[in-house]
Write an enzyme that holds these catalytic residues in place. Structure first.
Site, PDB file in Angstrom:
ATOM      1  N   CYS A  73       0.869  -1.217   0.034  1.00  0.00           N
ATOM      2  CA  CYS A  73      -0.052  -0.042  -0.094  1.00  0.00           C
ATOM      3  C   CYS A  73       1.006   1.399  -0.065  1.00  0.00           C
ATOM      4  CB  CYS A  73      -1.028   0.142   1.172  1.00  0.00           C
ATOM      5  SG  CYS A  73      -0.148   0.135   2.951  1.00  0.00           S
ATOM      6  N   HIS A 112      -2.206   1.082   7.088  1.00  0.00           N
ATOM      7  CA  HIS A 112      -2.673   0.981   5.664  1.00  0.00           C
ATOM      8  C   HIS A 112      -2.812   2.524   5.144  1.00  0.00           C
ATOM      9  CE1 HIS A 112      -4.494  -0.607   1.999  1.00  0.00           C
ATOM     10  NE2 HIS A 112      -5.807  -0.136   2.175  1.00  0.00           N
ATOM     11  N   ASP A 127      -8.519   2.597  -3.622  1.00  0.00           N
ATOM     12  CA  ASP A 127      -7.253   1.815  -2.972  1.00  0.00           C
ATOM     13  C   ASP A 127      -6.862   0.816  -3.987  1.00  0.00           C
ATOM     14  OD1 ASP A 127      -5.806   0.218  -1.460  1.00  0.00           O
ATOM     15  OD2 ASP A 127      -7.450   0.225   0.116  1.00  0.00           O
TER      16      ASP A 127
END
Length: 275
Positions: A73, A112, A127
């Site tokens: 991420c 995250h 995302d």
């Protein structure tokens, strides 16, 4: 100080199927997110090699666009955020706490990275760096309704501490991560990345995690277990026989050019045995 910019935006867009920069619309956002999760795999090979995970834009761009790699991420969502900004989207980075696989009500570390996009006054989360359950479409933030994607349905629940993202897996709504809209700076992401890539309790330093999406399917690799999850069908699973089998899957099924680094090869061999 000016924001870092992509050095090869044209190549990045070509990898995503665009010959010219698309307009900053909701349809563009949908196409970008879906194609990104298919073109650039989620993977943590660098953490398993013992090398530092560099999250400055130049290093990420070199790794993902030129070295045949993916990332996690802090890499993929930063690269993607920069592309969205350069295409004219109103977007900023936010962060969350991964609770997938944890007991209901668990509260984990803030590790995250994702992004918040506002289009015509409507807010969405987007995302491209959440592994095997990454959403493959932007999701309306201010709606509790079930939201379809090209893969599983998702929904966002608002609560006193922010929001919980849930995915419908089979007949069960499973929590993926908790997030809020708190302002984040580079140092916040550096701290999260440092924990994820170096802390002995971080799963990223203890197991291989690879994922990629495609039309109607998700592929995942966890240590020596490879699976293809087809929407509406039973998952297909098989165990890696040896290191060469694993390397073949990484290249053939995920499109990853694996670095021939001795520490990494040794670690992967050990992980295959953890069945």
């Amino acid at each position: 100080m000016s924001e870092p910019r992509l050095t090869n935006r044209a190549l990045y867009l070509q990898r995503l199927g665009f010959d010219t920069p698309p307009a900053p619309t909701l349809e563009t956002l949908r196409q970008l997110q879906l194609r990104h999760t298919g073109a650039f795999p989620f993977e943590n090979l660098t953490t398993l090699s013992g090398e530092p995970v560099l999250i400055d834009l130049g290093s990420i761009e070199q790794k993902v666009l030129h070295q045949g790699r993916g990332g996690y991420c802090y890499e993929l969502n930063y690269l993607y955020l920069t592309l969205l900004q350069e295409l004219g989207f109103e977007v900023r980075g936010i962060s969350g706490r991964v609770v997938m696989g944890q007991p209901e009500g668990a509260w984990t570390a803030r590790t995250h990275r994702l992004s918040l996009v506002t289009l015509d006054g409507v807010r969405y989360i987007t995302d491209v760096g959440f592994g095997g359950m990454v959403p493959t479409a932007p999701l309306l933030l201010d709606s509790p309704a079930e939201q379809p994607t090209p893969h599983e349905p998702y929904r966002i629940e608002q609560h006193a501490d922010g929001y919980t993202l849930r995915a419908k897996v089979g007949d069960e709504w499973r929590a993926m991560y908790i997030f809020d809209l708190q302002r984040q700076e580079d140092i916040d992401y550096c701290v999260g990345n440092w924990y994820v890539s170096t802390h002995p309790q971080s799963p990223f330093v203890r197991q291989l995690m690879v994922a990629r999406t495609g039309e109607g399917w998700r592929r995942t690799l966890n240590n020596g277990s490879f699976a293809i999850h087809r929407i509406g069908h039973e998952s297909e699973r098989r165990q890696m026989a040896d290191l060469q089998d694993l390397l073949g899957v990484l290249e053939g099924e995920f499109g990853i050019r694996v670095p021939t680094q001795a520490t990494l090869m040794h670690t992967l061999e050990q992980l295959i045995k953890l069945q």
